[in-house]
Write a protein that holds these residues in place. Structure first.
Motif, mmCIF file in Angstrom:
data_model
loop_
_atom_site.group_PDB
_atom_site.id
_atom_site.type_symbol
_atom_site.label_atom_id
_atom_site.label_comp_id
_atom_site.label_asym_id
_atom_site.label_seq_id
_atom_site.Cartn_x
_atom_site.Cartn_y
_atom_site.Cartn_z
ATOM 1 N N CYS A 1 20.169 60.585 17.020
ATOM 2 C CA CYS A 1 19.414 61.523 17.849
ATOM 3 C C CYS A 1 18.314 60.756 18.576
ATOM 4 O O CYS A 1 17.532 60.048 17.945
ATOM 5 C CB CYS A 1 18.810 62.617 16.967
ATOM 6 S SG CYS A 1 17.581 63.605 17.849
ATOM 7 N N CYS B 1 15.154 67.769 17.803
ATOM 8 C CA CYS B 1 15.314 68.155 19.204
ATOM 9 C C CYS B 1 14.711 69.537 19.445
ATOM 10 O O CYS B 1 14.039 69.766 20.451
ATOM 11 C CB CYS B 1 16.793 68.142 19.584
ATOM 12 S SG CYS B 1 17.434 66.470 19.776
ATOM 13 N N CYS C 1 22.328 66.868 21.561
ATOM 14 C CA CYS C 1 22.035 66.981 20.131
ATOM 15 C C CYS C 1 21.275 68.281 19.894
ATOM 16 O O CYS C 1 20.410 68.645 20.689
ATOM 17 C CB CYS C 1 21.204 65.776 19.674
ATOM 18 S SG CYS C 1 20.653 65.890 17.963
#
Ligand SMILES: [Zn+2]
Length: 628
Positions: free
Chosen positions: A107, A156, A151
């Motif tokens: 990520c 996130c 993602c």
């Protein structure tokens, strides 16, 4: 000029290095690119760095007089990193983490991964800061490739909320601008906003556009942090990133990213994976012209195809001299340094079907000697390839608009890049050199500017466009030009195209989207009937002249293609994706040039009265010296 190959000594050990570098030198190379997936060599255990192996490789390069492009290998992670910090892995919409062992998988919003990537960057930079053999650095590899630009993990989500807070300030402002009163989705707090995962029905278009913008910021932040770390240690270094094909379809803006680096590279694979036949010559040309647009400058190709490529399924083979034709096409279109992928294909691992110049038999055969001849030819003619490129036309790419169509395609037949390609092809067929630019770039140096499907236009760009046409510029607008505001919404009390009705001389009075295999007839001034696909906008003329009108239109008497005089220039409006015959006829008029060549022939103006002619059917080429 740098010419070279990608070389992976960590896959072979040092036993072969003398023989390999000798062959690479004899190939005509002056550079190799190394280490782009070798994190576990540089950092076999956490915080224990070991440069011994690549130090030896660099020493060998000195012996053979080969410069080095050094890569900071953060596109694949060592197993210890994944084991100790499983939370760094990217998650899909259903919360599944990426498994270890493939490429990427991390990520970009993981603070841990970024910290480890920056530590590696810093350690490598400190170790090699005085190493003169290294002439250029590459950071990471093909960012966002293979879906890795998306993602949905907790990192996130958290950072997306911060981004929204920073942008909107208070939640009432966000509710107002997003129109959350629809479907009773008003938010009390930023923290209550979820990521726009797939639901029974469509999510709010403003939310989804902000998510696309956030993905772009995410990728920029990750790579720019690495760039800054390296530049802090080696301020005079040249640092680039290598972008993959298909960047106009990704969840980041390749132009914005490229302009934050010292240089940019593009990896040129006109055939890959399951392709039965390679991209068409004009499609390859479009990608190369786009690469030149990334930084408004010449660019590197860090991976140029010569052997068939694929992971599980292999694309069609590259015929003798076909790879050379593509390489020369790239030089004609702004490549300034090229590395072939790769010296020798690896006989193990996931990329064993990505064939190199040499294969597992380790013999110098046809591909090796083809590249040797090619490099000799390029060196003999390097003055021609070094000339600056002057384009007469430009096509404008817009990340926000491309994102809007990812969110709401409107027609299942619509593909932003393909539609851009259809218009680009008309210029390519006439050998008109074309830049691919973005809305902040200068328009005034072009005779013609095409703005395909820019559904979201910024106010500054609209003003710039009008000034350009006022001063004599020619512009082509398409259906869905300037429909949305910056929040991805329509504007109450405003005609379409937004703020452009004076420039176009038309108002979009009604519209429909046409699904696959559906078309509507239109008729030109000579009563020829043509087909329009994907979109049908029904244009009501205010000051424009009608060139084509919709035929037997049940909605009324409406125009389909118009031209409007505006100041000293002209604005064309194409209200549909028209069949090629009609577009060709229109471009005959707009450019004043008819098509005189075959679809597989290309003439690239290299300046100084020299043209590079390439026959992409028989894989032949020549430099033609044209007399004035
Ligand atoms: Zn994430």
């Amino acid at each position: 000029m740098y010419l070279g190959v990608d070389y992976y000594p960590e896959q072979w050990g040092l036993e072969l290095i003398d023989e390999d570098l000798k062959n690479i030198k004899e190939l005509g190379c002056n550079i190799i690119r190394v280490a782009d997936f070798a994190w576990d060599v540089f950092e076999p255990k956490e915080n224990h760095y070991d440069f011994t192996f690549f130090d030896q490789v660099i020493e060998k390069c000195k012996e053979y007089d080969l410069k080095v492009m050094m890569c900071v290998p953060t596109a694949t992670m060592p197993r210890w990193l994944n084991l100790k910090y499983p939370e760094i892995m990217a998650k899909d919409e259903f919360g599944h983490s990426q498994p270890f062992g493939g490429r990427r998988g991390y990520c970009y919003n993981s603070d841990i991964y970024l910290r480890k990537a920056l530590s590696l960057t810093k350690a490598m930079a400190k170790h090699y800061k005085d190493e003169k053999q290294i002439v250029v650095w590459q950071l990471d590899n093909e960012i966002g490739h293979e879906g890795s630009d998306m993602c949905y993990c907790e990192n996130c989500h958290e950072k997306f909320i911060s981004y929204l807070k920073g942008k909107y300030g208070n939640i009432k402002e966000l509710n107002k601008r997003w129109g959350t009163s629809f479907w009773t989705s008003t938010y009390d707090r930023f923290e209550d906003i979820q990521l726009p995962k797939k639901a029974y029905t469509a999510q709010n278009p403003s939310l989804r556009l902000e998510w696309e913008r956030f993905r772009n910021i995410t990728i920029n932040n990750f790579l720019v942090s690495m760039y800054q770390t390296l530049k802090t240690v080696i301020p005079n270094s040249t640092v680039l990133h290598d972008l993959e094909g298909g960047t106009m379809d990704k969840h980041f803006d390749p132009f914005e990213l490229s302009r934050k680096f010292d240089d940019i590279a593009y990896n040129n694979y006109p055939v890959w994976g399951g392709l039965i036949e390679p991209l068409k010559p004009y499609e390859v040309a479009l990608a190369l012209d786009m690469a030149r647009g990334f930084r408004k400058d010449k660019y590197w190709i860090t991976e140029q195809i010569m052997g068939a490529q694929g992971h599980d399924v292999i694309g069609c083979a590259i015929k003798p001299n076909q790879g050379s034709s593509w390489a020369l096409q790239a030089f004609g279109r702004g490549c300034k340094g090229m590395l072939f992928f790769r010296y020798r294909g690896f006989n193990k691992g996931a990329e064993q079907y990505c064939f190199g110049l040499l294969e597992s038999d380790n013999k110098k055969k046809r591909k090796y000697y083809e590249v040797q001849r090619l490099f000799k030819y390029i060196k003999e003619n390097k003055d021609f390839f070094n000339n600056p490129i002057k384009a007469k036309a430009a096509i404008v790419f817009d990340y926000d608009s491309a994102s809007c169509f990812k969110i709401q395609r409107q027609s299942d037949s619509f593909n932003y890049v393909e539609e851009m390609g259809k218009l680009y092809k008309q210029l390519w067929m006439r050998d008109i050199c074309t830049d691919i630019i973005i809305n902040s770039d200068d328009l005034n140096k072009y005779e013609l500017v095409i703005i395909p499907y820019m559904i979201m236009m910024k106010e500054g760009f609209i003003n710039k466009l009008k000034e350009y046409v006022t001063n004599g510029g020619k512009v082509i607008l398409t259906a869905r030009s300037s429909w949305k505001d910056q929040d991805n919404n329509f504007i109450l009390n405003e005609d379409l195209p937004l703020y452009l009705t004076d420039l176009t001389g038309v108002i979009v009075d009604e519209q429909e989207s046409l699904l696959a295999n559906t078309y509507r007839d239109c008729v030109d001034l000579e009563n020829n009937i043509y087909k329009g696909y994907i979109f049908k906008e029904m244009l009501k003329i205010t000051s424009a002249k009608e060139l084509v009108k919709w035929h037997n239109c049940p909605f009324g008497d409406y125009s389909a293609i118009t031209v409007n005089k505006y100041g000293k220039g002209k604005c064309y409006y194409l209200a549909s994706s028209f069949e090629e015959k009609l577009v060709e006829k229109l471009f005959d008029e707009i450019t004043g040039q008819k098509i005189i060549k075959k679809e597989n022939e290309e003439n690239i103006d290299l300046g100084n009265n020299v043209t590079l002619f390439i026959d992409h059917e028989n894989f032949k080429w020549e430099l033609k010296h044209v007399r004035n």
